[in-house]
Design a protein around this motif. Structure first.
Motif, PDB file in Angstrom:
ATOM      1  N   GLU A  16       0.805  -1.218   0.000  1.00 21.86           N
ATOM      2  CA  GLU A  16       0.000   0.000   0.000  1.00 21.86           C
ATOM      3  C   GLU A  16       0.842   1.274   0.000  1.00 21.86           C
ATOM      4  N   ILE A  17       2.138   1.161   0.253  1.00 22.90           N
ATOM      5  CA  ILE A  17       3.009   2.331   0.359  1.00 22.90           C
ATOM      6  C   ILE A  17       3.772   2.528  -0.944  1.00 22.90           C
ATOM      7  N   ARG A  18       3.803   3.763  -1.411  1.00 22.08           N
ATOM      8  CA  ARG A  18       4.596   4.119  -2.587  1.00 22.08           C
ATOM      9  C   ARG A  18       5.399   5.370  -2.247  1.00 22.08           C
ATOM     10  N   HIS A  19       6.619   5.186  -1.817  1.00 25.96           N
ATOM     11  CA  HIS A  19       7.471   6.325  -1.458  1.00 25.96           C
ATOM     12  C   HIS A  19       8.922   5.938  -1.702  1.00 25.96           C
ATOM     13  N   TRP A  20       9.720   6.865  -2.204  1.00 23.94           N
ATOM     14  CA  TRP A  20      11.106   6.576  -2.571  1.00 23.94           C
ATOM     15  C   TRP A  20      12.013   6.323  -1.367  1.00 23.94           C
ATOM     16  N   ASP A  21      11.590   6.695  -0.161  1.00 21.33           N
ATOM     17  CA  ASP A  21      12.418   6.454   1.031  1.00 21.33           C
ATOM     18  C   ASP A  21      11.938   5.257   1.846  1.00 21.33           C
ATOM     19  N   ILE A  22      11.086   4.440   1.256  1.00 19.11           N
ATOM     20  CA  ILE A  22      10.621   3.207   1.892  1.00 19.11           C
ATOM     21  C   ILE A  22      11.018   2.060   0.977  1.00 19.11           C
ATOM     22  N   VAL A  23      11.579   1.010   1.567  1.00 21.48           N
ATOM     23  CA  VAL A  23      12.075  -0.119   0.782  1.00 21.48           C
ATOM     24  C   VAL A  23      10.958  -0.672  -0.101  1.00 21.48           C
ATOM     25  N   LYS A  24      11.323  -1.129  -1.285  1.00 23.25           N
ATOM     26  CA  LYS A  24      10.336  -1.663  -2.228  1.00 23.25           C
ATOM     27  C   LYS A  24      10.252  -3.183  -2.097  1.00 23.25           C
ATOM     28  N   LEU A  25       9.038  -3.663  -1.989  1.00 21.59           N
ATOM     29  CA  LEU A  25       8.776  -5.097  -1.950  1.00 21.59           C
ATOM     30  C   LEU A  25       8.484  -5.561  -3.365  1.00 21.59           C
ATOM     31  N   HIS A  74      11.291  12.007   5.831  1.00 22.69           N
ATOM     32  CA  HIS A  74      10.338  12.058   4.707  1.00 22.69           C
ATOM     33  C   HIS A  74       9.471  10.800   4.698  1.00 22.69           C
ATOM     34  N   ALA A  75      10.070   9.650   4.946  1.00 20.83           N
ATOM     35  CA  ALA A  75       9.313   8.391   4.961  1.00 20.83           C
ATOM     36  C   ALA A  75       8.293   8.396   6.097  1.00 20.83           C
ATOM     37  N   LEU A  76       8.716   8.804   7.288  1.00 20.39           N
ATOM     38  CA  LEU A  76       7.797   8.829   8.431  1.00 20.39           C
ATOM     39  C   LEU A  76       6.693   9.856   8.223  1.00 20.39           C
ATOM     40  N   SER A  77       7.059  10.990   7.681  1.00 22.31           N
ATOM     41  CA  SER A  77       6.066  12.026   7.409  1.00 22.31           C
ATOM     42  C   SER A  77       5.034  11.536   6.395  1.00 22.31           C
ATOM     43  N   TYR A  78       5.481  10.783   5.425  1.00 24.00           N
ATOM     44  CA  TYR A  78       4.562  10.226   4.425  1.00 24.00           C
ATOM     45  C   TYR A  78       3.603   9.221   5.062  1.00 24.00           C
ATOM     46  N   MET A  79       4.118   8.341   5.916  1.00 25.64           N
ATOM     47  CA  MET A  79       3.295   7.281   6.491  1.00 25.64           C
ATOM     48  C   MET A  79       2.211   7.812   7.421  1.00 25.64           C
ATOM     49  N   HIS A  80       2.471   8.884   8.125  1.00 27.51           N
ATOM     50  CA  HIS A  80       1.509   9.354   9.117  1.00 27.51           C
ATOM     51  C   HIS A  80       0.352  10.125   8.496  1.00 27.51           C
ATOM     52  N   PRO A  81       0.568  11.267   7.846  1.00 29.37           N
ATOM     53  CA  PRO A  81      -0.596  11.993   7.333  1.00 29.37           C
ATOM     54  C   PRO A  81      -0.969  11.676   5.887  1.00 29.37           C
ATOM     55  N   ASN A  82      -0.069  11.102   5.102  1.00 28.41           N
ATOM     56  CA  ASN A  82      -0.322  10.954   3.669  1.00 28.41           C
ATOM     57  C   ASN A  82      -0.793   9.570   3.243  1.00 28.41           C
ATOM     58  N   ILE A  87      -0.121   4.946   8.828  1.00 33.12           N
ATOM     59  CA  ILE A  87       0.652   3.811   9.323  1.00 33.12           C
ATOM     60  C   ILE A  87       1.664   4.310  10.344  1.00 33.12           C
ATOM     61  N   VAL A  88       1.732   3.642  11.495  1.00 30.39           N
ATOM     62  CA  VAL A  88       2.763   3.914  12.484  1.00 30.39           C
ATOM     63  C   VAL A  88       3.723   2.727  12.445  1.00 30.39           C
ATOM     64  N   HIS A  89       4.989   2.972  12.196  1.00 33.13           N
ATOM     65  CA  HIS A  89       5.982   1.912  11.993  1.00 33.13           C
ATOM     66  C   HIS A  89       6.208   1.094  13.273  1.00 33.13           C
ATOM     67  N   ARG A  90       6.427   1.711  14.389  1.00 29.84           N
ATOM     68  CA  ARG A  90       6.608   1.141  15.726  1.00 29.84           C
ATOM     69  C   ARG A  90       7.923   0.403  15.953  1.00 29.84           C
ATOM     70  N   ASP A  91       8.857   0.427  15.024  1.00 29.59           N
ATOM     71  CA  ASP A  91      10.153  -0.206  15.269  1.00 29.59           C
ATOM     72  C   ASP A  91      11.252   0.470  14.446  1.00 29.59           C
ATOM     73  N   ILE A  92      11.335   1.788  14.539  1.00 32.75           N
ATOM     74  CA  ILE A  92      12.409   2.502  13.846  1.00 32.75           C
ATOM     75  C   ILE A  92      13.690   2.320  14.660  1.00 32.75           C
ATOM     76  N   SER A  93      14.663   1.711  14.039  1.00 34.80           N
ATOM     77  CA  SER A  93      15.982   1.536  14.647  1.00 34.80           C
ATOM     78  C   SER A  93      17.006   1.488  13.520  1.00 34.80           C
ATOM     79  N   ALA A 113       4.143  -2.823  12.246  1.00 29.79           N
ATOM     80  CA  ALA A 113       3.443  -1.582  11.903  1.00 29.79           C
ATOM     81  C   ALA A 113       1.975  -1.657  12.307  1.00 29.79           C
ATOM     82  N   LYS A 114       1.433  -0.507  12.625  1.00 32.59           N
ATOM     83  CA  LYS A 114       0.030  -0.399  13.029  1.00 32.59           C
ATOM     84  C   LYS A 114      -0.699   0.486  12.028  1.00 32.59           C
TER      85      LYS A 114
END
Length: 141
Positions: A16-25, A74-82, A87-93, A113-114
């Protein structure tokens, strides 16, 4: 069963995610005993791996470090409001930040993720890598 739920969660998030700073499956498969996710190849590996050796750490000058932080934000900003639902990742490390050959950051590992339900209260139990929990949340452990 928990691993399979994390596997399905990862697939749901990354399809469901399409963003250049999120790994592509690219693909996935599963049988009764094994599950496999096929991501794009990011040749520098995880940020944790890069930071684990002095030689690699010295190669991360300030412009590269700022670029990594910008990519993550940018990736986190995309996941939250966009995203819909957000989506909340819940394991950023550092283990879940993958670097390409140009030291561009890509967020990975969406197993915990939630997906937030809009217009309702969202509560979940503590999840993620315990070494990276904010100090204010320690009372929940």
């Amino acid at each position: 069963m928990a691993n399979f739920e994390a596997f399905l969660n990862e697939i749901k998030a990354l399809t469901e995610i399409r963003h250049w700073d999120i790994v592509k499956l690219y693909d996935f498969c599963s049988n009764g005993q094994n599950s496999l996710l096929v991501y794009e190849y990011l040749d520098k590996g995880s940020l944790a791996k890069t930071l684990s050796t002095n030689e690699e750490t010295k190669k991360l000058d300030w412009p590269k470090r700022i670029n990594i932080v910008n990519g993550m934000s940018h990736a986190l900003s995309y996941m939250h409001p966009n995203c819909s639902p957000p989506i909340v990742h819940r394991d950023i490390s550092s283990k879940n930040i993958l670097l390409d050959s140009k030291c561009e950051a890509h967020v990975s590992n969406f197993g915990t993720a939630k997906f937030l339900k809009c217009y309702s209260s969202n509560f979940s139990s503590l999840t993620g890598t315990y070494g990276y929990i904010a100090p204010g949340n320690i009372s929940f452990i």
